[in-house]
Every structure is written in C-alpha cells, then in structure tokens.
Design an enzyme around this catalytic site. Sequence first.
Site, mmCIF file in Angstrom:
data_model
loop_
_atom_site.group_PDB
_atom_site.id
_atom_site.type_symbol
_atom_site.label_atom_id
_atom_site.label_comp_id
_atom_site.label_asym_id
_atom_site.label_seq_id
_atom_site.Cartn_x
_atom_site.Cartn_y
_atom_site.Cartn_z
ATOM 1 C CG HIS A 78 29.951 43.175 -11.424
ATOM 2 N ND1 HIS A 78 29.719 43.518 -10.205
ATOM 3 C CD2 HIS A 78 28.705 43.574 -12.050
ATOM 4 C CE1 HIS A 78 28.607 43.931 -9.817
ATOM 5 N NE2 HIS A 78 27.935 44.025 -11.132
ATOM 6 C CG ASP A 89 19.972 44.203 -12.125
ATOM 7 O OD1 ASP A 89 20.831 44.260 -13.151
ATOM 8 O OD2 ASP A 89 20.246 44.494 -10.763
ATOM 9 C CG ASP A 140 24.889 43.849 -13.792
ATOM 10 O OD1 ASP A 140 23.764 44.509 -13.718
ATOM 11 O OD2 ASP A 140 25.523 43.513 -12.967
ATOM 12 C CD GLU A 192 22.232 47.580 -9.066
ATOM 13 O OE1 GLU A 192 21.791 46.489 -8.463
ATOM 14 O OE2 GLU A 192 23.349 47.549 -9.622
ATOM 15 C CD GLU A 193 26.255 46.812 -10.876
ATOM 16 O OE1 GLU A 193 26.494 46.659 -9.933
ATOM 17 O OE2 GLU A 193 25.974 46.251 -12.119
ATOM 18 C CG HIS A 201 21.296 48.752 -12.786
ATOM 19 N ND1 HIS A 201 22.606 48.758 -13.331
ATOM 20 C CD2 HIS A 201 21.034 47.373 -12.215
ATOM 21 C CE1 HIS A 201 22.921 47.539 -13.046
ATOM 22 N NE2 HIS A 201 22.290 46.807 -12.660
HETATM 23 ZN ZN ZN Z 1 22.664 44.842 -12.114
#
Ligand code: ZN
Length: 521
Positions: A455, A355, A294, A326-327, A282
């Site tokens: 994140h 990922d 990420d 994706e998130e 992603h």
């Molecule tokens: Zn990810």
Amino acid sequence: MRTVMRGGVYRALTVVAALTLAPVAAHADAAPGPAEGRLIGFGALTAVKEHLRALQAVADIYHGTRAAGTRGHDASRDYVAAKLRAAGYQVTVQPFDFPFYQERSTALMERVAPAHKVYTPTPPDGSGLGDFATMSYSGRGDVIAALQNVDLVLPPGPTPSTSTSGCEAADFAGFTPGKIALLQRGTCTFLVKARNAQAAGAVAAIIFNEGQPGRTATPQGNLGEPVSIPVVGASFAVGQELATGATVHLKTDTISEVRTTSNVIADSPWGDPNKVVMSGAHLDSVLEGPGINDNGSGSAALLAVAEALGKIPTRNRLRFAWWSAEELGLLGSKFYVEHLTPARRSRIKLYLNYDMIASPNYALKIYDGDDSDATGEPAGPPGSAEIEKLFESYYDLLHQGHNGTDFDGRSDYGPFIAAGIASGGLFTGGEGIKTAQEAALFGGTAGQPYDACYHKACDTTTNINDRALALNTGAIAAAALVYAFKPVLPGPAAAAEPAAETAAITAIADTGAELRGRIKR
Ligand SMILES: [Zn+2]
C-alpha cells in the site's frame, strides 16, 4: 539470481503441463493436447511480465495510482478488457457506483478566539495521530466560525454512550445556522451526527471523543458516505477546551463524492454454461501507489492465463473477473455476487482468488479451505478443502514448501464464501511479518514484512519476486485447466462421488512421481 529464476519458471510450467494433461485425459470431452500445454508453458510468464510493465506505465501516466475511481484504474480496465476480447472472450464491463474519498493535503484547525491556538493535525496517511483528524468522507471547506455545543455531557457519563450528542434532529433545535457544531461521540454513528449537523445549517462539525477511560484519544472516524461539510474528530481534551466557547478556523482539503467504477468479467465461449469455474483478482490499487504486487501480480497472471486458454475448448465454462474497489471493502466482488440471480449464482461451482502472488519476501500461502490450521475463520463452503488440496499437490510436485492462510475476509473470496460457493486461492503475504519457519521454507528474511511496500508508492515493478510469480502463474494455470476439464467439480455433488475426486488427485500425484525424475536431472 536470474539463472535460479529461470529454473523455477521451467519447473513450474512443466508441472502445469503435467497437472493438466494427465488427469483430464481420461474424462474430458475435449482434453487439451500437447500444443495447448506448450502454449501455456512458453508464453504465460513472458506475458505476465509484459502486463505488469503495462500496468506500471498506466500508473506512471496517471499520478502514480490505479485506484478505483481514478483514470489510472479506468485505463487498467480498458487494457485488460481489450486483451480479453482479442483472446476470444465475451467481455462484460460491469459498472457500479461507490463513495470515493481522498484527503489531498493535511487539515488545519486553530482557535482564533479567545486566544490563538493551533491544534496538531493528523496527516492524510493517518500516521502521527494529532489533536484532531479529518474523518473519511468529510467534505472540503475552509471556515471561520463560532462553535455551538450540541447536547454535550460534561463531565462525561460513567459508561460509553451516555452521550447522545447530535443523534436526534431535536438536539439542534436552538442551533444557529452558520456556526460550527461541537459534538461528542456516543450512541449513534459519526455519519448520523454529521448529517444532522449539516441539516441544521452547521458549516462544519467537530466530534470529540466521549471522555471515559479508553475513549479520550483523537478518533480516526470513517463516515462511510460523502458529507458536504468538513467533519473532524478531536481528542476529549480538545473537546473539553473548546466547549467553554471558541471561534475556530477549520480547513479540510478532500474529495468526497460518489463515482462510478467497473469490474471486468470475461466468459470463455467454450464449455457447459451451467458449470462455471470462476477465477478473480482485484485490479484496483490504493491511492498511495501503483499497486504492482497488490494486485497487479494476480491481475497480470490471471490475464496471461486467460489469454493462453481462450482458444481451448473445455468441458466446463471458464469465467475470469478483475474486480474494482477491493481496497475500499471488496465493493466490486460484493456488487457482482449480490446482483447474481439465484439461477446464475447456482451455476458458479467454485471461485479461485489471486491477490498478491509475488511478494518480494514471499511465503507461498494457500487459503485454508478445510480449517486444518484451526485459526480465525472456519472452513470454506463444501469443496473448499479439495481446492486447497489441489494447490498443495501442485507445490508438492515441485518439492516446494507451502503453508496455509486463513479466510480472514480480506479479499474478494469473501462474498463468494458468504454465498456458499466453494473457494480457494493463493497469497504470498502483505504487511505481515515472515516467520523463521517460513524463511526456512521459502528463503527470504524472517522478522521482515512479506511486502515492505504494501500500500505504498514503492509497490512498483521492482517490488515483484520473479520466482514466486512464476510458481504461482503455473499454479493459476494448473487450477484453471484442471477444473476446466474435471467432470465432477469440488462441492456438495463431488462429496457424493468421492471416487472421482480421489482419482483426479491420484492422477496428479502419479504424474508428479513421473515428473520428479525429469525435474531433478
Ligand atoms: Zn490486494
């Protein structure tokens, strides 16, 4: 540090050549030669790092994010697509709509009558739960209005969902447009309640928790689809207080709208189009950060591997995908799989997912295709166990430890597994905590997260472990090449011909034994 890193790179990429050249030579229509091995060995990691810097530069320009629906993602998409076209791929940019949501600043709720009282807000990142919280996909607004109770059950009923507050349009029969609807949790979704309130002319909606034990805290609700009026969840205590009658000032600062984003799909011009070997990563980040581990890591490594393979004629067809959203719940990969015709879906023989492959406090995790770890979800579709074995062979050849990770549905393999396609892939850990056993296998710090910047805004190019990146770039290249040339791909057909499968794995192991001497020099 640097020297160790280079050693890791050298060894990983040597193994790529070993894994790929030896086992395929006996069967391939057109096997990769030493030149192709060198191409990957010497070019790939430099290219990965360059791609990571490019993605960071994109985030730096576009307010620190590459999230789906932002210009940062669009620029990332264009970068990847251009590189793939230049490498000889047929590139499809696949657009799809999705609900975009962002809370831009902390909400405000205060009672202006009968007596002034300010309620504690919940910040946009969800930390520090307050008296109320903006629901995801709430509209934006700033209103002062009297409340009107909608079919409340106070005191609350004995069991959850005694309340049907706001679930039927009839609940709003006597509602005065221009007021704020005061609603109670229960029976139907927050979205149904909010939509009914909006249709009845409410200028905002406050949905308080129902009141039974365990249902008193502020709900952090998600409407799932954009609603145009402000919608907040409140604690039961706040709801009970407001239900006696009040005029309230409510302000939410959100963006809640349908936007378009896109997947990037690249097909090699080579190989049998009825035997597609697919790999994906992603490309979108979260709104809170640039998403370099990420999942810039998986995206950049996959792009570098695709570039290196673009000119190599293969037996099977290679397809690469960079998913968006994706998130937000695997939206891009779901859209892709759901829009495949049965014929196109049956041509995809396997799916490999990458990922977060370079977490700073990494563990080298392989998706548990055979459920040998016996945790969480069951084994993947037929063929998934063999994919897991291939990655195990790769690490084993390097005398590099590895462990399993459950197909817990948290990344883009989910829709492929649901469609019965053999799946596998790599992961180096997210917000989870590294165990002592993993620290013994991989170094790093036990008791700390694999990625402390998961994140967050600090997920930048400094949030990458170069050794993990090198090892896993090698693994991605190895898997792509092995499956690009394998006459019998993992899956139900392979089970009927176990001899061919065993031969391929044995060839890898033999090559490994030969290689071991060279690595240890
Ligand atoms: Zn990810």
